[in-house]
Structure formats: C-alpha cells, structure tokens
Motif scaffolding. Sequence first.
Motif, mmCIF file in Angstrom:
data_model
loop_
_atom_site.group_PDB
_atom_site.id
_atom_site.type_symbol
_atom_site.label_atom_id
_atom_site.label_comp_id
_atom_site.label_asym_id
_atom_site.label_seq_id
_atom_site.Cartn_x
_atom_site.Cartn_y
_atom_site.Cartn_z
ATOM 1 N N SER A 181 1.410 -1.066 0.000
ATOM 2 C CA SER A 181 -0.287 0.295 0.093
ATOM 3 C C SER A 181 1.024 1.231 0.136
ATOM 4 N N LEU A 182 1.897 0.757 1.008
ATOM 5 C CA LEU A 182 3.144 2.199 0.813
ATOM 6 C C LEU A 182 3.857 2.724 -0.779
ATOM 7 N N THR A 183 3.720 1.689 -1.472
ATOM 8 C CA THR A 183 3.846 1.707 -2.723
ATOM 9 C C THR A 183 3.255 3.091 -4.080
ATOM 10 N N ASP A 184 2.122 2.260 -3.425
ATOM 11 C CA ASP A 184 0.565 2.871 -4.000
ATOM 12 C C ASP A 184 0.831 4.458 -3.702
ATOM 13 N N MET A 185 1.115 4.829 -2.705
ATOM 14 C CA MET A 185 0.862 5.736 -2.641
ATOM 15 C C MET A 185 2.117 6.521 -2.473
ATOM 16 N N LEU A 186 3.508 6.485 -2.337
ATOM 17 C CA LEU A 186 4.902 6.927 -3.009
ATOM 18 C C LEU A 186 4.884 6.990 -4.517
ATOM 19 N N ASP A 187 5.132 5.521 -5.424
ATOM 20 C CA ASP A 187 4.439 5.854 -6.973
ATOM 21 C C ASP A 187 3.933 7.319 -7.143
ATOM 22 N N GLY A 188 2.776 6.911 -7.164
ATOM 23 C CA GLY A 188 1.739 8.507 -7.952
ATOM 24 C C GLY A 188 3.084 9.845 -7.312
ATOM 25 N N LYS A 189 3.142 10.438 -6.137
ATOM 26 C CA LYS A 189 3.772 11.502 -4.897
ATOM 27 C C LYS A 189 5.448 11.759 -6.041
ATOM 28 N N ILE A 190 6.005 10.473 -6.651
ATOM 29 C CA ILE A 190 6.869 10.945 -7.414
ATOM 30 C C ILE A 190 6.961 10.909 -8.998
ATOM 31 N N ALA A 191 5.667 10.535 -9.087
ATOM 32 C CA ALA A 191 5.574 10.546 -10.673
ATOM 33 C C ALA A 191 5.374 12.120 -10.232
ATOM 34 N N ARG A 192 4.552 12.727 -9.545
ATOM 35 C CA ARG A 192 3.084 13.709 -10.058
ATOM 36 C C ARG A 192 4.477 15.152 -9.693
ATOM 37 N N ARG A 193 5.778 15.109 -8.420
ATOM 38 C CA ARG A 193 6.269 15.401 -8.733
ATOM 39 C C ARG A 193 7.313 15.792 -9.179
ATOM 40 N N TYR A 194 8.165 14.631 -9.504
ATOM 41 C CA TYR A 194 9.113 14.948 -10.841
ATOM 42 C C TYR A 194 9.003 15.065 -12.561
ATOM 43 N N GLY A 195 7.519 15.348 -12.251
ATOM 44 C CA GLY A 195 7.267 14.631 -13.805
ATOM 45 C C GLY A 195 7.661 13.567 -14.709
ATOM 46 N N LEU A 196 7.649 12.296 -13.726
ATOM 47 C CA LEU A 196 7.831 10.688 -14.440
ATOM 48 C C LEU A 196 6.168 9.869 -14.839
ATOM 49 N N ILE A 197 5.904 10.418 -14.805
ATOM 50 C CA ILE A 197 4.586 10.227 -15.926
ATOM 51 C C ILE A 197 4.652 8.986 -16.789
ATOM 52 N N THR A 198 4.181 8.595 -17.329
ATOM 53 C CA THR A 198 4.553 7.379 -18.396
ATOM 54 C C THR A 198 3.606 6.676 -18.322
ATOM 55 N N ASP A 199 3.022 6.737 -20.327
ATOM 56 C CA ASP A 199 1.631 5.931 -20.878
ATOM 57 C C ASP A 199 1.704 4.510 -20.044
ATOM 58 N N GLY A 229 3.093 3.420 -16.814
ATOM 59 C CA GLY A 229 2.700 3.943 -16.282
ATOM 60 C C GLY A 229 1.265 4.187 -15.864
ATOM 61 N N LYS A 230 0.732 4.983 -15.958
ATOM 62 C CA LYS A 230 -0.559 4.748 -16.273
ATOM 63 C C LYS A 230 -1.726 3.862 -16.748
ATOM 64 N N PHE A 231 -0.670 2.917 -17.013
ATOM 65 C CA PHE A 231 -0.972 1.559 -17.406
ATOM 66 C C PHE A 231 -0.912 0.521 -16.567
ATOM 67 N N LEU A 232 0.667 0.733 -15.405
ATOM 68 C CA LEU A 232 0.332 -0.570 -14.919
ATOM 69 C C LEU A 232 0.148 -0.344 -13.721
ATOM 70 N N ASP A 233 0.217 1.385 -13.047
ATOM 71 C CA ASP A 233 -0.189 1.460 -11.618
ATOM 72 C C ASP A 233 -1.499 1.257 -11.056
ATOM 73 N N PRO A 234 -2.384 1.274 -12.485
ATOM 74 C CA PRO A 234 -4.490 1.051 -11.844
ATOM 75 C C PRO A 234 -4.533 -1.039 -11.649
ATOM 76 N N LEU A 235 -3.172 -1.523 -12.691
ATOM 77 C CA LEU A 235 -3.228 -2.816 -12.904
ATOM 78 C C LEU A 235 -2.148 -3.053 -11.327
ATOM 79 N N ALA A 236 -1.489 -2.932 -10.768
ATOM 80 C CA ALA A 236 -0.939 -2.974 -9.787
ATOM 81 C C ALA A 236 -1.533 -3.021 -8.781
ATOM 82 N N ASP A 237 -2.774 -1.955 -8.595
ATOM 83 C CA ASP A 237 -3.529 -1.770 -7.491
ATOM 84 C C ASP A 237 -5.049 -2.969 -7.745
ATOM 85 N N LYS A 238 -5.568 -3.273 -8.577
ATOM 86 C CA LYS A 238 -6.623 -4.238 -8.645
ATOM 87 C C LYS A 238 -5.746 -5.730 -8.308
#
Length: 201
Positions: free
Chosen positions: A56-74, A76-85
């Motif tokens: 759960s902590l990795t779920d919180m951290l990956d979004g915060k890091i991606a937004r803060r440092y401009g590391l949002i990728t296509d 990541g947009k696919f992988l993050d919700p898949l990992a959550d599921k």
Amino acid sequence: MQDNQTQRIMNVPNILSLLRMVLVPVFMASVFYLRYLTGNPWVLACVPAALFAVTSLTDMLDGKIARRYGLITDFGKFLDPLADKFMVFGALICFVSDEAFAPYRGVLVWVAALVMLRELGVTSLRLVVAARGVVVPASIWGKLKTVSQIFVILFLLLEPAFRSGATAPIAYAAMAVMCVTTLFSGIDYLRALWPYVAGKK
C-alpha cells in the motif's frame, strides 16, 4: 534512443508499481503457508499485514514521486492501476479461501464480488475513454474507496490475532463502509465516463 526510452519507462514510480505486483504473491503466500512454519497467531497476522502495508505504501509513493518529478509515463498509467487491482484482488482471494477468515466468509464472498465487479467495470470504461485521449481523475469517492479498502484489509488481516466478541461488529461495520464507498465511487465514475462511452462528448 532506445536506452533513453527504456530509462524513461523504468523510472522510480514504475519500479515501485512493479515491486507492488511482485509483493502480491509473496503476501498471499504468507497468508496461506506461514502457518506451516509457526503457530504464533501474532506472527500469522502481523507478517501478512506488514507485507500488505508495504504494498500500500508503494501505491502512495509512486503517484507522489511521478507527479512531483514529472515522471508520468503511458506505461505507468497502465501499470499503476493494474498493480492496485492485483493488490486488492489478492487480499480478497485470501479472505474467501483461507480458514482464518471463515467466520466472515459468508459476507466476504459478496464483498469480494462487489469490489471485483466495480474495479473491472470502471477499469474497462476508463480504457475505452483513454483510447480517445480522455483521462478522468480520481474523485473524492474514489479516494475514499481506496482508503476504506486498505483499512478493511489490514483490519481483517490482524483480526484473527485478537478475535473476540467485540471485533466482529467492527469488522462488519468496516466492510459495510467499504461496500458503500465502493458502490458510490463506481456510480460516480459511471456518471463521469458514460457521456464519453455513449459518444455524447
């Protein structure tokens, strides 16, 4: 060029999402097989809970890091919700399969069905509109749903260690809150996404 693209895809947020997916089977194995190594109820409860807390902590951290440092990728947009599921579905499979949660199984089966149907339905709709370049941000109901799911899963993982007559009402109440937030967040997403699906936008 290819090395730069690989480096962009395999950034810290995406690595955290991949780590979350790797931790899910480890977490599930701890629920199902740890009892063969020890009979201590606190170890049996706390180890899976700690593993789920880390995921759960990795779920919180990956979004915060991606937004803060401009590391949002296509990717990541696919992988993050898949990992959550994977994370939530893995916990629900444990709950309906393992004997430690047998007292709640009759309710947990329906809770698991509701959560899984909601997640699969919303994800399908989001994929349809994403193909048109539309991204719908998480609403307050979606955030409440996520928080309630994490709380309920952690509570149920720890509950066998201190089970008493007082814990059952708390467990049922927590599951009821999770079901309400899951249902309302699903309706909220459906309301937001349907105009795009129906071609009205």
